[in-house]
Design an enzyme around this catalytic site. Structure first.
Site, PDB file in Angstrom:
ATOM      1  CG  HIS A  35      30.502  39.955  41.280  1.00 14.54           C
ATOM      2  ND1 HIS A  35      29.688  40.589  42.183  1.00 14.54           N
ATOM      3  CD2 HIS A  35      31.390  40.872  40.851  1.00 14.54           C
ATOM      4  CE1 HIS A  35      30.062  41.860  42.273  1.00 14.54           C
ATOM      5  NE2 HIS A  35      31.089  42.058  41.493  1.00 14.54           N
ATOM      6  CG  ASP A  69      38.329  42.191  37.247  1.00 14.98           C
ATOM      7  OD1 ASP A  69      37.854  41.943  38.360  1.00 14.98           O
ATOM      8  OD2 ASP A  69      38.679  43.335  36.893  1.00 14.98           O
TER       9      ASP A  69
HETATM   10  C1  SDX Z   1      35.692  42.627  41.379  1.00 19.02           C
HETATM   11  O1  SDX Z   1      32.333  43.417  44.885  1.00 19.02           O
HETATM   12  C2  SDX Z   1      32.439  44.002  43.748  1.00 19.02           C
HETATM   13  O2  SDX Z   1      31.555  44.674  43.251  1.00 19.02           O
HETATM   14  C3  SDX Z   1      33.796  43.844  43.083  1.00 19.02           C
HETATM   15  C4  SDX Z   1      33.908  44.369  41.668  1.00 19.02           C
HETATM   16  C5  SDX Z   1      33.825  45.888  41.599  1.00 19.02           C
HETATM   17  O3  SDX Z   1      33.483  46.412  40.527  1.00 19.02           O
HETATM   18  O4  SDX Z   1      34.207  46.541  42.607  1.00 19.02           O
HETATM   19  O5  SDX Z   1      32.882  43.803  40.856  1.00 19.02           O
HETATM   20  C6  SDX Z   1      35.263  44.007  41.037  1.00 19.02           C
HETATM   21  O6  SDX Z   1      36.366  42.438  42.351  1.00 19.02           O
HETATM   22  C7  SDX Z   1      35.195  41.472  40.528  1.00 19.02           C
HETATM   23  C8  SDX Z   1      35.642  40.070  41.096  1.00 19.02           C
HETATM   24  C9  SDX Z   1      37.074  39.838  40.619  1.00 19.02           C
HETATM   25  N1  SDX Z   1      37.627  38.623  41.256  1.00 19.02           N
HETATM   26  C10 SDX Z   1      37.874  37.495  40.553  1.00 19.02           C
HETATM   27  O7  SDX Z   1      37.574  37.332  39.367  1.00 19.02           O
HETATM   28  C11 SDX Z   1      38.605  36.416  41.355  1.00 19.02           C
HETATM   29  C12 SDX Z   1      37.908  35.066  41.148  1.00 19.02           C
HETATM   30  N2  SDX Z   1      36.574  35.118  41.791  1.00 19.02           N
HETATM   31  C13 SDX Z   1      36.471  34.635  43.136  1.00 19.02           C
HETATM   32  O8  SDX Z   1      37.591  34.712  43.942  1.00 19.02           O
HETATM   33  C14 SDX Z   1      35.112  34.909  43.789  1.00 19.02           C
HETATM   34  O9  SDX Z   1      34.152  34.617  42.868  1.00 19.02           O
HETATM   35  C15 SDX Z   1      34.837  36.297  44.368  1.00 19.02           C
HETATM   36  C16 SDX Z   1      35.889  36.714  45.317  1.00 19.02           C
HETATM   37  C17 SDX Z   1      34.735  37.293  43.266  1.00 19.02           C
HETATM   38  C18 SDX Z   1      33.501  36.223  45.093  1.00 19.02           C
HETATM   39  O10 SDX Z   1      33.666  35.389  46.161  1.00 19.02           O
HETATM   40  P1  SDX Z   1      32.466  35.103  47.203  1.00 19.02           P
HETATM   41  O11 SDX Z   1      31.279  35.907  46.909  1.00 19.02           O
HETATM   42  O12 SDX Z   1      33.012  35.184  48.578  1.00 19.02           O
HETATM   43  O13 SDX Z   1      32.050  33.657  46.825  1.00 19.02           O
HETATM   44  P2  SDX Z   1      32.721  32.393  47.426  1.00 19.02           P
HETATM   45  O14 SDX Z   1      34.205  32.566  47.472  1.00 19.02           O
HETATM   46  O15 SDX Z   1      31.998  32.068  48.698  1.00 19.02           O
HETATM   47  O16 SDX Z   1      32.390  31.342  46.277  1.00 19.02           O
HETATM   48  C19 SDX Z   1      31.162  30.649  46.283  1.00 19.02           C
HETATM   49  C20 SDX Z   1      31.510  29.282  45.748  1.00 19.02           C
HETATM   50  C21 SDX Z   1      32.694  28.629  46.474  1.00 19.02           C
HETATM   51  O17 SDX Z   1      32.511  27.220  46.388  1.00 19.02           O
HETATM   52  P3  SDX Z   1      31.889  26.474  47.737  1.00 19.02           P
HETATM   53  O18 SDX Z   1      32.824  26.801  48.892  1.00 19.02           O
HETATM   54  O19 SDX Z   1      30.499  27.060  47.929  1.00 19.02           O
HETATM   55  O20 SDX Z   1      31.899  25.026  47.363  1.00 19.02           O
HETATM   56  O21 SDX Z   1      31.937  29.400  44.365  1.00 19.02           O
HETATM   57  C22 SDX Z   1      33.294  28.976  44.255  1.00 19.02           C
HETATM   58  C23 SDX Z   1      33.898  28.990  45.646  1.00 19.02           C
HETATM   59  O22 SDX Z   1      34.943  28.021  45.757  1.00 19.02           O
HETATM   60  N3  SDX Z   1      33.946  29.955  43.393  1.00 19.02           N
HETATM   61  C24 SDX Z   1      34.802  29.678  42.429  1.00 19.02           C
HETATM   62  C25 SDX Z   1      35.128  30.915  41.851  1.00 19.02           C
HETATM   63  N4  SDX Z   1      34.478  31.888  42.481  1.00 19.02           N
HETATM   64  C26 SDX Z   1      33.756  31.304  43.449  1.00 19.02           C
HETATM   65  N5  SDX Z   1      35.326  28.505  41.985  1.00 19.02           N
HETATM   66  C27 SDX Z   1      36.188  28.594  40.941  1.00 19.02           C
HETATM   67  N6  SDX Z   1      36.566  29.754  40.319  1.00 19.02           N
HETATM   68  C28 SDX Z   1      36.043  30.920  40.763  1.00 19.02           C
HETATM   69  N7  SDX Z   1      36.407  32.071  40.146  1.00 19.02           N
END
Ligand code: SDX
Length: 432
Positions: free
Chosen positions: A308, A366
């Site tokens: 998140h 989720d």
């Molecule tokens: C919702 O914003 C909100 O409040 C949203 C929400 C709401 O109520 O409105 O809470 C609802 O959207 C919840 C999130 C649902 N999405 C998912 O579950 C999809 C999987 N999660 C990711 O795609 C990700 O965690 C996000 C999109 C939720 C957050 O992404 P960020 O904040 O941009 O973080 P990032 O992509 O920069 O990740 C940081 C690191 C990265 O690694 P590095 O590049 O630093 O090496 O963490 C890794 C990412 O690759 N990472 C994951 C991961 N999520 C982040 N690696 C594996 N699996 C994951 N799920």
């Protein structure tokens, strides 16, 4: 917002700029950069808005480190246990918990707006039966602008109020009809003698051939899921609604934009993607391979329902959802649901893995919601529409706050231009 009493000093090539610092009720201070470009001829750079406050708001507060979520100051755990969705809608819209009389009046107003203009049903019929319900919802909600002209004048507070009630009231009907249309069953009309969640379940699962008895366990679970999804500060879809509204677009068009943004798998589409991932994993012995893939930078696979932008601790909604999943599946006699077992084992393994621990990746809202929605009987394609039904009150509350905010103006970010410098046109015969 109160006048700032402190400044931050920015040093650019030896020249100092004083930037006001504003302190919130809760959370980090903010540095006010509104005059920065005019005074220093520089922009700030923050793709994805990881460090940017887009507005001042009184609606929802999130502490990502503590895993705390407050609606108008009330903790989500207490609201999920003690309140119900329409009372939470009143709280988000008007800022305070309603008296008994206020709640009765609000519930009556919402109940009496649940029907759609009869002609709108022809919009559904214009879609292919296999259209994703989110596609239908974007289209039908946008089309509301063409039917409810008496609540599109954003400068009239009464029309803003009517639009808010209409959106909250009609979204379950629109989502249910999108579902019914996708499975070739007739539309079921709302009933005024049912509560909000029960009405939605009946519109989704009843058929004209027989009476439909609402299971109170399922309607309570549905209502709690709606409360947990109602608002969440300046997330992507809420920011979309605010940006659309900042141009003066009508509320129905703004909510349609929010639905479109929510659909993405990185946002509200994650609940569908998460359950499909859990089903694809199938059995606990296959989890390690998926954990490996989630950690592989060359593999686009991510653990859906994990991570998140704000929560760097447990998403408090995921905790409540996990308890609800245990309760609902237990009451339904399917506590040994294989998908729930895979989810719990996946959570256990991930939270012991250094990759997830070091990146502070925890289950989000989720991760467990789809298991409950699946147990209630929804296909995965209905998961994000249900998120949209729940989040409508958050979107419309934030939209109303933005319209009334005297500091707000049309949202128009700038950029870091890295394209070509100025150059002259080349005739086609001179091109190489
Ligand atoms: C919702 O914003 C909100 O409040 C949203 C929400 C709401 O109520 O409105 O809470 C609802 O959207 C919840 C999130 C649902 N999405 C998912 O579950 C999809 C999987 N999660 C990711 O795609 C990700 O965690 C996000 C999109 C939720 C957050 O992404 P960020 O904040 O941009 O973080 P990032 O992509 O920069 O990740 C940081 C690191 C990265 O690694 P590095 O590049 O630093 O090496 O963490 C890794 C990412 O690759 N990472 C994951 C991961 N999520 C982040 N690696 C594996 N699996 C994951 N799920």
């Amino acid at each position: 917002m109160a006048e700032s009493t402190r400044n931050a000093t920015l040093n650019i090539d030896g020249k100092l700029y004083e930037l006001p610092v504003h302190s919130p009720t809760l959370g980090p201070d903010v540095i006010d950069i509104r005059k920065l470009y005019a005074e220093a001829d520089v922009f700030t750079y923050d793709p994805g808005y990881t460090s940017t406050a887009s507005c001042a708001s009184t609606i929802t507060y999130i502490d990502g480190d503590q895993g705390e979520l407050l609606y108008r100051g009330y903790p989500i755990e207490q609201l999920a246990e003690k309140s119900h969705f329409l009372e939470v809608c009143f709280l988000l819209l008007y800022g305070e918990l309603p008296t008994a009389a206020q709640l009765e009046d609000f519930e009556t107003r919402v109940t009496r707006h649940t029907m759609l203009h009869e002609q709108m049903q022809y919009f559904f019929r214009g879609f292919r039966r296999d259209a994703h319900p989110m596609a239908t919802m974007v289209g039908v909600v946008g089309a509301m602008s063409a039917f409810y002209h008496d609540s599109t004048d954003i400068n009239d507070p009464w029309q803003r109020e009517v639009a808010a009630i209409r959106m909250i009231a009609k979204m379950p009907t629109i989502a249910a009809w999108a579902f019914k249309y996708s499975i070739g069953q007739p539309f079921i009309y709302p009933r005024n003698d049912l509560d909000y969640a029960s009405n939605f379940l009946r519109m989704c699962f009843a058929v004209p051939c027989e009476e439909y008895e609402v299971n109170p366990v399922l309607s309570r679970a549905m209502d709690r899921i709606m409360t947990l999804h109602a608002d969440h500060e300046q997330n992507a879809s809420t920011s979309t609604v605010r940006l659309a509204g900042s141009s003066g677009a009508n509320p129905f068009a703004c909510i349609a934009a929010g639905i479109a943004c929510l659909w993405g798998p990185a946002h509200g589409g994650a609940n569908q993607a998460c359950l499909e991932m859990l089903r694809e994993i199938g059995t606990p012995d296959r989890i390690p391979d998926y954990i490996r893939r989630a950690k592989d930078k060359d593999d686009p696979f991510r653990l859906m329902g994990f991570g998140h932008r704000v929560y760097k601790n447990f998403d408090p909604r995921a905790k409540v959802m996990k308890q609800s999943a245990d309760e609902v599946l237990g009451l339904l006699g399917i506590e040994n649901n294989p998908t729930l077992q895979v989810a719990k084992e996946l959570e256990r393994i991930a939270l012991e893995d250094d990759y997830f621990v070091s990146k502070k990746l925890y289950p989000n809202v989720d991760f467990y919601s789809g298991i409950i929605l699946d147990a209630i009987g929804f296909p995965t394609a209905m998961f994000t529409p249900i998120f949209a039904v729940s989040r409508t009150v958050g979107w419309i509350s934030q939209w109303k706050e933005m319209i009334a905010d005297k500091e707000q103006k049309i949202g128009r970010p700038r950029q870091l231009y890295i394209g070509k410098p100025r150059r002259n046109y080349i005739e086609v015969e001179d091109r190489r």
